[in-house]
Motif scaffolding. Structure first.
Motif, PDB file in Angstrom:
ATOM      1  N   MET A 143       0.837  -1.192   0.000  1.00 61.47           N
ATOM      2  CA  MET A 143       0.000   0.000   0.000  1.00 61.47           C
ATOM      3  C   MET A 143       0.870   1.238   0.000  1.00 61.47           C
ATOM      4  SD  MET A 143      -3.132  -0.945   2.520  1.00 61.47           S
ATOM      5  CE  MET A 143      -4.140   0.260   1.698  1.00 61.47           C
ATOM      6  N   ASN A 144       0.544   2.162  -0.869  1.00 64.96           N
ATOM      7  CA  ASN A 144       1.204   3.458  -0.858  1.00 64.96           C
ATOM      8  C   ASN A 144       0.145   4.517  -1.030  1.00 64.96           C
ATOM      9  OD1 ASN A 144       0.581   3.588  -3.669  1.00 64.96           O
ATOM     10  ND2 ASN A 144       2.436   2.401  -4.083  1.00 64.96           N
ATOM     11  N   SER A 145       0.554   5.770  -1.019  1.00 63.91           N
ATOM     12  CA  SER A 145      -0.440   6.841  -1.067  1.00 63.91           C
ATOM     13  C   SER A 145      -1.236   6.793  -2.359  1.00 63.91           C
ATOM     14  CB  SER A 145       0.259   8.196  -0.917  1.00 63.91           C
ATOM     15  OG  SER A 145       1.237   8.373  -1.925  1.00 63.91           O
ATOM     16  N   THR A 146      -0.586   6.445  -3.487  1.00 65.55           N
ATOM     17  CA  THR A 146      -1.287   6.390  -4.754  1.00 65.55           C
ATOM     18  C   THR A 146      -2.339   5.289  -4.727  1.00 65.55           C
ATOM     19  OG1 THR A 146       0.694   7.152  -5.874  1.00 65.55           O
ATOM     20  CG2 THR A 146      -1.003   6.159  -7.243  1.00 65.55           C
ATOM     21  N   GLY A 147      -1.975   4.110  -4.194  1.00 66.51           N
ATOM     22  CA  GLY A 147      -2.917   3.009  -4.131  1.00 66.51           C
ATOM     23  C   GLY A 147      -4.124   3.331  -3.278  1.00 66.51           C
ATOM     24  N   VAL A 148      -3.907   3.935  -2.133  1.00 64.02           N
ATOM     25  CA  VAL A 148      -5.019   4.262  -1.246  1.00 64.02           C
ATOM     26  C   VAL A 148      -5.921   5.305  -1.886  1.00 64.02           C
ATOM     27  CG1 VAL A 148      -5.632   5.311   0.953  1.00 64.02           C
ATOM     28  CG2 VAL A 148      -3.825   3.611   0.845  1.00 64.02           C
ATOM     29  N   LEU A 149      -5.325   6.334  -2.511  1.00 60.14           N
ATOM     30  CA  LEU A 149      -6.134   7.346  -3.177  1.00 60.14           C
ATOM     31  C   LEU A 149      -6.888   6.740  -4.357  1.00 60.14           C
ATOM     32  CD1 LEU A 149      -3.752  10.433  -3.114  1.00 60.14           C
ATOM     33  CD2 LEU A 149      -5.796  10.052  -1.748  1.00 60.14           C
ATOM     34  N   GLY A 150      -6.234   5.807  -5.036  1.00 64.43           N
ATOM     35  CA  GLY A 150      -6.917   5.137  -6.134  1.00 64.43           C
ATOM     36  C   GLY A 150      -8.119   4.350  -5.649  1.00 64.43           C
ATOM     37  N   GLN A 177     -17.448  13.555  -7.137  1.00 64.68           N
ATOM     38  CA  GLN A 177     -16.595  13.427  -5.956  1.00 64.68           C
ATOM     39  C   GLN A 177     -15.138  13.252  -6.348  1.00 64.68           C
ATOM     40  OE1 GLN A 177     -18.776  10.191  -4.078  1.00 64.68           O
ATOM     41  NE2 GLN A 177     -19.403  11.551  -2.411  1.00 64.68           N
ATOM     42  N   ARG A 178     -14.877  12.510  -7.416  1.00 61.37           N
ATOM     43  CA  ARG A 178     -13.488  12.358  -7.881  1.00 61.37           C
ATOM     44  C   ARG A 178     -12.915  13.703  -8.310  1.00 61.37           C
ATOM     45  NH1 ARG A 178     -15.233   7.082  -9.756  1.00 61.37           N
ATOM     46  NH2 ARG A 178     -15.954   7.927 -11.749  1.00 61.37           N
ATOM     47  N   GLU A 179     -13.719  14.488  -9.003  1.00 60.72           N
ATOM     48  CA  GLU A 179     -13.264  15.811  -9.438  1.00 60.72           C
ATOM     49  C   GLU A 179     -13.006  16.716  -8.227  1.00 60.72           C
ATOM     50  OE1 GLU A 179     -16.317  17.152 -12.040  1.00 60.72           O
ATOM     51  OE2 GLU A 179     -15.757  15.795 -13.689  1.00 60.72           O
ATOM     52  N   ALA A 180     -13.867  16.630  -7.212  1.00 56.69           N
ATOM     53  CA  ALA A 180     -13.681  17.434  -5.997  1.00 56.69           C
ATOM     54  C   ALA A 180     -12.411  17.016  -5.267  1.00 56.69           C
ATOM     55  CB  ALA A 180     -14.893  17.302  -5.083  1.00 56.69           C
ATOM     56  N   LEU A 181     -12.166  15.700  -5.198  1.00 53.47           N
ATOM     57  CA  LEU A 181     -10.947  15.214  -4.550  1.00 53.47           C
ATOM     58  C   LEU A 181      -9.711  15.719  -5.283  1.00 53.47           C
ATOM     59  CD1 LEU A 181      -9.524  13.421  -2.443  1.00 53.47           C
ATOM     60  CD2 LEU A 181      -9.775  11.499  -4.034  1.00 53.47           C
ATOM     61  N   ASP A 182      -9.751  15.704  -6.615  1.00 55.60           N
ATOM     62  CA  ASP A 182      -8.619  16.206  -7.389  1.00 55.60           C
ATOM     63  C   ASP A 182      -8.368  17.681  -7.096  1.00 55.60           C
ATOM     64  OD1 ASP A 182      -8.068  13.791  -8.567  1.00 55.60           O
ATOM     65  OD2 ASP A 182      -9.192  14.200 -10.413  1.00 55.60           O
ATOM     66  N   ARG A 183      -9.445  18.461  -6.988  1.00 53.76           N
ATOM     67  CA  ARG A 183      -9.284  19.893  -6.698  1.00 53.76           C
ATOM     68  C   ARG A 183      -8.625  20.099  -5.338  1.00 53.76           C
ATOM     69  NH1 ARG A 183     -14.488  20.157  -8.978  1.00 53.76           N
ATOM     70  NH2 ARG A 183     -15.509  20.421  -6.943  1.00 53.76           N
ATOM     71  N   LEU A 184      -9.043  19.309  -4.352  1.00 52.13           N
ATOM     72  CA  LEU A 184      -8.468  19.442  -3.014  1.00 52.13           C
ATOM     73  C   LEU A 184      -7.004  19.007  -2.984  1.00 52.13           C
ATOM     74  CD1 LEU A 184     -11.396  18.201  -0.759  1.00 52.13           C
ATOM     75  CD2 LEU A 184     -10.476  20.518  -0.873  1.00 52.13           C
ATOM     76  N   LEU A 185      -6.682  17.922  -3.682  1.00 55.67           N
ATOM     77  CA  LEU A 185      -5.299  17.445  -3.700  1.00 55.67           C
ATOM     78  C   LEU A 185      -4.378  18.448  -4.384  1.00 55.67           C
ATOM     79  CD1 LEU A 185      -5.834  13.659  -4.545  1.00 55.67           C
ATOM     80  CD2 LEU A 185      -5.087  14.626  -2.364  1.00 55.67           C
ATOM     81  N   VAL A 186      -4.828  19.026  -5.483  1.00 58.65           N
ATOM     82  CA  VAL A 186      -4.011  20.017  -6.185  1.00 58.65           C
ATOM     83  C   VAL A 186      -3.829  21.261  -5.320  1.00 58.65           C
ATOM     84  CG1 VAL A 186      -3.999  21.621  -8.135  1.00 58.65           C
ATOM     85  CG2 VAL A 186      -4.532  19.215  -8.509  1.00 58.65           C
TER      86      VAL A 186
END
Length: 356
Positions: free
Chosen positions: A225-232, A242-251
């Motif tokens: 498990m890494n951060s990419t896997g968990v976020l995926g 919700q995916r688009e909102a998560l991307d906005r928050l991460l950026v």
């Protein structure tokens, strides 16, 4: 702020936040041993460093909001947990009032889980600017953790405390100079935490598709498990909005952390005599290999994603400022459209071409 959905259900109203704060405070790890003199000195130096950091940060960033310099709140671990629970409740649509009643059984379970997470995080966080605090934004500095880390790194306490404050005060300046940022975060969080009203089979179906399409590698009996896997995995069970909102928050998080790291290095030599040594030892600490259980918890809680935000965000800001200067870089704070897009974080020239 509101994150209500058609059904009126929100994450913020599904958690017993009072229980989360109480239980989290009880589960928090013991603080490092220190004399009353050491605690008092840390308290006073952090408060002074938070005040002294403001003007150099404003000067380097060019973000001059003109208001009075607010006082930071110096807290211990249980106090931070309580403040974090209050903020999370507001962010996720639960409001500020203590009389908001969560769902009985599920609310207490969620509260206990949240309290355990906050207890784990509370021993590692040095400071935080909370734009959603009751009565307006508030800068929190967790003095027991500052004492613990400066001892681990064997650095000059006064210098380290100023260095920490440079980072956290930069966040305060970012939000106070650009009030729209908090509303931008609030709207994205509202989408993330609302009840989309989907049937469980739809959510499970997306999760099955995600797992089927990706090979999970296990080495030495450790979860891969890494951060990419968990976020995926998180993205797999979310709706498209919700995916688009998560991307906005991460950026946005990557930009804010990278900008703060850039400012720390730009201001540091003038106000922190031992800044080079502190930066070197602190970066080594970030990269230190953790035990398997610790690594799993860090991945699940997004700690590794946070570390990635520091490095990727700083590389973005360093590149843009080197190319166009801080004044032109500040076009990034104009509105949501001038923030970097996900693909631009790792290719800053694309942001320069699009915005400037």
């Amino acid at each position: 702020m509101s994150s209500s959905s058609k059904s009126g259900f929100t994450v913020g109203r599904a958690v017993d936040w009072k229980l989360a704060a109480t239980l989290g405070g009880k589960l928090a790890r013991p603080e490092p041993p220190a004399t009353d003199y050491t605690r008092k000195q840390a308290f006073e130096q952090l408060a002074e460093a938070a005040r002294a950091s403001e003007l150099p940060v404003r000067e380097v960033t060019g973000l001059i909001e003109g208001g009075e310099i607010p006082e930071a709140r110096i807290v211990n671990r249980p106090e931070w947990i309580h403040a974090a629970a209050q903020s999370m409740r507001a962010m996720t649509g639960g409001g500020h009032a203590d009389d908001v009643k969560p769902r009985a059984v599920t609310g207490r379970i969620a509260g206990a889980q949240t309290g355990a997470v906050l207890a784990f995080v509370s021993s590692g966080i040095l400071g935080q600017y909370d734009p959603f605090a009751v009565g307006g934004g508030e800068l929190l500095l967790v003095y027991p953790n500052v004492i613990a880390v400066e001892r681990q790194l064997r650095v000059a306490p006064k210098d380290f405390r100023m260095w920490v404050c440079l980072h956290e005060v930069t966040h305060r300046v970012q939000f106070r100079a650009n009030p729209w940022l908090a509303d931008h975060m609030s709207k994205a969080l509202a989408v993330l935490t609302e009840d989309a009203g989907e049937d469980l089979p739809q959510v499970v179906g997306r999760l099955v598709d995600y797992v089927r399409d990706r090979e999970v590698v296990v080495k030495n009996s450790e979860p891969a498990m890494n951060s990419t896997g968990v976020l995926g995995l998180l993205r797999a069970v979310q709706s498209e909005p919700q995916r688009e909102a998560l991307d906005r928050l991460l950026v946005l998080g990557t930009l804010l952390e990278g900008h703060a790291e850039h400012v720390m290095d730009a201001v540091g030599p003038a106000v922190v005599p031992s800044v080079a040594s502190i930066r070197h030892r602190f970066d080594q600490r970030r990269q230190r290999r953790q035990p398997p259980l610790q690594r799993l918890l860090r991945a699940l809680l997004g700690v590794d994603a946070k570390m990635s935000q520091y490095t990727r965000g700083k590389a973005f800001v360093d590149h843009v400022v080197a190319e166009v200067g801080m004044q032109r870089f500040n076009a990034i704070w104009t509105d949501a459209e001038t923030l970097p897009k996900p693909a631009e974080i790792d290719e800053p020239q694309r942001w320069i071409d699009r915005v400037l």
